[in-house]
Design an enzyme around this catalytic site. Structure first.
Site, PDB file in Angstrom:
ATOM      1  N   SER A 139     -71.340 -55.142  20.340  1.00 41.78           N
ATOM      2  CA  SER A 139     -70.186 -54.247  20.260  1.00 41.78           C
ATOM      3  C   SER A 139     -70.126 -53.412  21.527  1.00 41.78           C
ATOM      4  O   SER A 139     -71.137 -53.245  22.225  1.00 41.78           O
ATOM      5  CB  SER A 139     -70.329 -53.330  19.039  1.00 41.78           C
ATOM      6  N   TYR A 152     -75.379 -47.452  13.157  1.00 45.56           N
ATOM      7  CA  TYR A 152     -74.632 -48.626  13.612  1.00 45.56           C
ATOM      8  C   TYR A 152     -74.705 -48.766  15.134  1.00 45.56           C
ATOM      9  O   TYR A 152     -75.006 -49.839  15.655  1.00 45.56           O
ATOM     10  CB  TYR A 152     -73.178 -48.539  13.168  1.00 45.56           C
TER      11      TYR A 152
END
Length: 259
Positions: A139, A152
């Site tokens: 990401s 996360y």
């Protein structure tokens, strides 16, 4: 000769489903892994109807430690060997780490870190033997800390670091290892995380289909890193010019606006 297969986790929707479609369209037999068997069956039927090899369906929850053993057993039962591994499964949750459910946050580590690492190590030998590759979905969050989504962001930093190291280590054996780092993508991930996209997300947004296309091409071309979309490409570049403390504060303010 044992049949070759591409194993794709998180294949029931979003980027994972698009990755399954593009691998199948390029004559790869795919093994689809996700929690929801009905979604996998629908996708498998679509792939088969389009002329692709019949997919293998493995319904399991990667948050469970025994799930990787189950995947290995299912593949052995089908008489296939992993040529390409696509670690796409992952999720995140919005909120302050110390105030959120601890088990829910440990679940993020189970899926995003432990399962990805276990699968990568389990199938490294077969991938090397077949001169295949590993595609890890990281990401843009991999490049910075994320107050308001701390676990996360940390998990995706791990994914990027591991992928780059494996790119170097396994490259000597003819294995391609690529990390793809998309920005906010309109998928079920956002709904699960409690994410409400705004203008800043639109600037970074690339469709799941385009992310999958660039990820597949990047892997086949042995790229170490794929940053899909112009907005995403400039983020790591811009981060070089700001102190870490400034980036930390800015990331925290950004996450606060999403809640």
């Amino acid at each position: 000769m044992t049949e070759r297969v591409t194993l794709i986790t998180g294949a029931s929707a979003g980027i994972g489903a698009e990755l399954a479609r593009i691998f199948a369209a390029n004559a790869h037999r795919v093994a689809l892994v996700a929690r929801r068997a009905d979604r996998l069956e629908t996708l498998a039927a679509e792939i088969k109807a389009a002329g692709g090899p019949e997919p293998i369906i493995i319904a399991c929850d990667l948050a469970r430690p025994e799930s990787v053993d189950e995947i290995v057993a299912k593949l052995a039962e089908a008489g296939v060997e992993v040529e390409y591994l696509v670690n796409n499964a992952g999720y995140g949750l919005f909120g302050r780490a110390a105030e959120m459910d601890r088990c829910d946050q440990l679940g993020i580590i189970d899926v995003n870190v432990r399962a990805l690492t276990d699968l990568s190590l389990r199938f490294a030998d077969s991938v090397a033997r077949l001169r295949g590759g590993i595609l890890n979905v990281a990401s843009i969050a991999s490049f910075l800390p994320g107050p308001g989504m701390a676990v996360y962001y940390a998990s995706k930093a791990y994914v990027l670091s591991l992928s780059e190291a494996l790119h170097q280590e396994l490259g000597k054996k003819g294995v391609r290892v690529t990390a793809i780092c998309p920005g906010p993508v309109p998928t079920e991930f956002q709904l699960r995380a409690g994410f409400e996209p705004g203008f800043d997300s639109a600037v970074l947004n690339v469709s799941p289909k385009e992310v999958a296309r660039q990820g597949y091409q990047g892997l086949m071309n042995n790229k170490r890193l794929v940053l899909p979309g112009f907005g995403v490409k400039i983020v790591p570049f811009l981060l070089r010019f700001f102190p870490r403390g400034f980036i930390l504060a800015a990331a925290g303010a950004y996450q606060q606006r999403q809640r």
